[in-house]
Design an enzyme around this catalytic site. Structure first.
Site, short mmCIF file in Angstrom:
data_model
loop_
_atom_site.label_atom_id
_atom_site.label_comp_id
_atom_site.label_asym_id
_atom_site.label_seq_id
_atom_site.Cartn_x
_atom_site.Cartn_y
_atom_site.Cartn_z
N CYS A 181 45.86 44.14 39.47
CA CYS A 181 47.19 44.42 40.68
C CYS A 181 46.41 42.90 41.43
O CYS A 181 45.24 42.57 42.37
CB CYS A 181 46.43 45.12 40.93
N HIS A 184 52.80 47.47 50.60
CA HIS A 184 52.72 46.35 51.50
C HIS A 184 54.00 46.57 52.48
O HIS A 184 55.73 46.70 51.85
CB HIS A 184 53.33 45.03 50.22
P1 5GP Z 1 58.60 43.09 46.77
O1 5GP Z 1 59.22 42.41 46.48
O2 5GP Z 1 57.41 43.75 45.79
O3 5GP Z 1 58.90 43.75 48.43
O4 5GP Z 1 57.21 41.88 47.73
C1 5GP Z 1 56.49 41.50 46.65
C2 5GP Z 1 56.11 39.90 47.77
O5 5GP Z 1 55.03 39.59 47.38
C3 5GP Z 1 56.60 38.79 47.26
O6 5GP Z 1 57.53 39.20 48.89
C4 5GP Z 1 56.79 37.78 47.07
O7 5GP Z 1 57.10 37.00 47.88
C5 5GP Z 1 55.30 38.05 47.25
N1 5GP Z 1 54.05 37.88 46.30
C6 5GP Z 1 54.03 37.92 44.97
N2 5GP Z 1 52.89 36.93 44.80
C7 5GP Z 1 52.31 36.55 45.39
C8 5GP Z 1 50.99 36.00 45.59
O8 5GP Z 1 50.06 36.44 44.60
N3 5GP Z 1 50.51 35.92 47.01
C9 5GP Z 1 51.56 35.60 47.93
N4 5GP Z 1 50.89 35.16 49.57
N5 5GP Z 1 52.82 36.83 47.96
C10 5GP Z 1 52.73 36.89 46.93
ZN ZN Z 2 46.31 47.20 44.33
#
Ligand code: 5GP
Ligand code: ZN
Length: 116
Positions: free
Chosen positions: A14, A105
């Site tokens: 993860c 998150h």
């Molecule tokens: P979800 O789409 O799951 O609600 O949000 C995941 C978020 O994590 C996305 O907005 C994406 O830009 C961010 N994200 C994914 N990988 C990384 C990373 O390695 N570092 C950071 N800072 N953000 C990440």
């Molecule tokens: Zn995790």
């Protein structure tokens, strides 16, 4: 249930677990026993932070009241510290809702054009 640094809360595949553990270097805007807060890699607003609980929990349905209380406290503190007057909190639960990282998150979005 207060030490989330134990390996049993960690998923080696993860990306957010790796960030939390420090295996991927990041700048934490805030860290406490329960959560880390860092800037989203692809910001969708002037301020785009992610509040990430430390234990590897797939989505909001897998959380409990204790953890969610800590998330709420962290959101309140970070909004005060970052002087965010208005902001939006988003949780995507499941692929169909746009969840792409399966470690729960909460997005905090703040800045212009959030009126609607
Ligand atoms: P979800 O789409 O799951 O609600 O949000 C995941 C978020 O994590 C996305 O907005 C994406 O830009 C961010 N994200 C994914 N990988 C990384 C990373 O390695 N570092 C950071 N800072 N953000 C990440
Ligand atoms: Zn995790």
């Amino acid at each position: 249930m207060s030490n989330y640094n134990d390996d049993k809360y960690f998923d080696k595949d993860c990306i957010f677990c790796k960030i939390i553990k420090g295996d991927i270097p990041s700048n934490f805007i805030k860290e406490n026993e329960y959560c880390v807060v860092f800037a989203d890699l692809n910001p969708k607003a002037k301020v785009h932070l992610l509040v990430v609980p430390k234990p590897h929990v797939q989505n909001i349905l897998e959380t409990d009241e204790f953890l969610m209380n800590k998330v709420l406290e962290t959101i309140k503190k970070v909004s005060k510290e970052q002087k965010l007057e208005s902001f939006r909190v988003i949780n995507n639960c499941g692929k169909g809702a746009g969840q792409s990282v399966f470690h729960v998150h909460f997005h905090i979005l703040s800045g212009d054009n959030l009126e609607e």
